[in-house]
Motif scaffolding. Structure first.
Motif, PDB file in Angstrom:
ATOM      1  N   HIS A  60      37.073  39.994  44.072  1.00  0.00           N
ATOM      2  CA  HIS A  60      36.842  41.129  44.968  1.00  0.00           C
ATOM      3  C   HIS A  60      38.001  41.316  45.943  1.00  0.00           C
ATOM      4  O   HIS A  60      38.136  42.368  46.549  1.00  0.00           O
ATOM      5  N   ARG A  61      38.862  40.321  46.064  1.00  0.00           N
ATOM      6  CA  ARG A  61      40.014  40.397  46.978  1.00  0.00           C
ATOM      7  C   ARG A  61      41.234  41.048  46.337  1.00  0.00           C
ATOM      8  O   ARG A  61      42.313  41.032  46.916  1.00  0.00           O
ATOM      9  N   VAL A  62      41.070  41.623  45.160  1.00  0.00           N
ATOM     10  CA  VAL A  62      42.184  42.274  44.474  1.00  0.00           C
ATOM     11  C   VAL A  62      41.904  43.774  44.380  1.00  0.00           C
ATOM     12  O   VAL A  62      40.837  44.194  43.935  1.00  0.00           O
ATOM     13  N   VAL A  63      42.870  44.561  44.837  1.00  0.00           N
ATOM     14  CA  VAL A  63      42.772  46.023  44.861  1.00  0.00           C
ATOM     15  C   VAL A  63      44.054  46.609  44.262  1.00  0.00           C
ATOM     16  O   VAL A  63      44.992  45.875  43.969  1.00  0.00           O
ATOM     17  N   ASN A  64      44.110  47.931  44.120  1.00  0.00           N
ATOM     18  CA  ASN A  64      45.359  48.490  43.598  1.00  0.00           C
ATOM     19  C   ASN A  64      46.399  48.566  44.718  1.00  0.00           C
ATOM     20  O   ASN A  64      46.119  48.226  45.868  1.00  0.00           O
ATOM     21  N   HIS A  65      47.601  48.999  44.396  1.00  0.00           N
ATOM     22  CA  HIS A  65      48.710  48.976  45.363  1.00  0.00           C
ATOM     23  C   HIS A  65      48.445  49.806  46.616  1.00  0.00           C
ATOM     24  O   HIS A  65      48.986  49.524  47.673  1.00  0.00           O
ATOM     25  N   ALA A  66      47.587  50.814  46.498  1.00  0.00           N
ATOM     26  CA  ALA A  66      47.258  51.662  47.644  1.00  0.00           C
ATOM     27  C   ALA A  66      46.035  51.160  48.405  1.00  0.00           C
ATOM     28  O   ALA A  66      45.613  51.770  49.381  1.00  0.00           O
ATOM     29  N   GLY A  67      45.458  50.052  47.945  1.00  0.00           N
ATOM     30  CA  GLY A  67      44.282  49.503  48.613  1.00  0.00           C
ATOM     31  C   GLY A  67      42.963  50.021  48.074  1.00  0.00           C
ATOM     32  O   GLY A  67      41.904  49.709  48.613  1.00  0.00           O
ATOM     33  N   ARG A  68      43.026  50.821  46.992  1.00  0.00           N
ATOM     34  CA  ARG A  68      41.797  51.401  46.443  1.00  0.00           C
ATOM     35  C   ARG A  68      40.954  50.333  45.751  1.00  0.00           C
ATOM     36  O   ARG A  68      41.457  49.473  45.041  1.00  0.00           O
ATOM     37  N   LEU A  79      31.401  42.823  49.682  1.00  0.00           N
ATOM     38  CA  LEU A  79      31.980  41.477  49.738  1.00  0.00           C
ATOM     39  C   LEU A  79      33.171  41.444  50.697  1.00  0.00           C
ATOM     40  O   LEU A  79      33.325  40.507  51.478  1.00  0.00           O
ATOM     41  N   LEU A  80      34.007  42.475  50.654  1.00  0.00           N
ATOM     42  CA  LEU A  80      35.164  42.538  51.553  1.00  0.00           C
ATOM     43  C   LEU A  80      34.736  42.769  53.001  1.00  0.00           C
ATOM     44  O   LEU A  80      35.299  42.181  53.921  1.00  0.00           O
ATOM     45  N   LEU A  81      33.728  43.608  53.210  1.00  0.00           N
ATOM     46  CA  LEU A  81      33.236  43.839  54.574  1.00  0.00           C
ATOM     47  C   LEU A  81      32.682  42.549  55.181  1.00  0.00           C
ATOM     48  O   LEU A  81      32.875  42.288  56.373  1.00  0.00           O
TER      49      LEU A  81
END
Length: 102
Positions: A60-68, A79-81
């Motif tokens: 869950h700690r992995v997102v795309n380069h723009a943070g999406r 999970l991130l919240l």
């Protein structure tokens, strides 16, 4: 260089994901670069989509380069919240504040 999906490669990717600290995020491309495969961000995404077969990892700690957030991972935001990750809007992590500096 062709990216052949082997168990060694899968565990190499997952070992990097395991190192992302709570409250931080990394991009698919960032992980690809860390394993020496700069052009294989999609491969990282593929591995994360099957990571459950290899154990429990903080994908869950992995997102795309723009943070999406990942579109097919509805639990990711909650999970991130819970880790106090800051968001720019409802779908994007604030990468300036929350990117993992590795």
């Amino acid at each position: 260089m062709s990216a052949v999906l082997t168990k060694d490669l899968i565990y190499e990717i997952l070992s990097v994901v395991e190192e992302i600290p709570e409250g931080k995020v990394a991009s698919y491309g960032q992980i690809a670069k860390l394993i020496g495969r700069d052009k294989n961000a999609r491969l990282v995404g593929k591995v994360l989509s099957i990571s459950g077969y290899y154990g429990k990892y903080p994908c869950h700690r992995v997102v795309n380069h723009a943070g999406r957030l990942a579109p097919h991972f509805p639990e990711q935001k909650n999970l991130l919240l819970k880790e106090n990750v800051e968001f720019k809007d409802s779908l994007h992590v604030n990468m300036k504040k929350c990117r993992w500096d590795c």
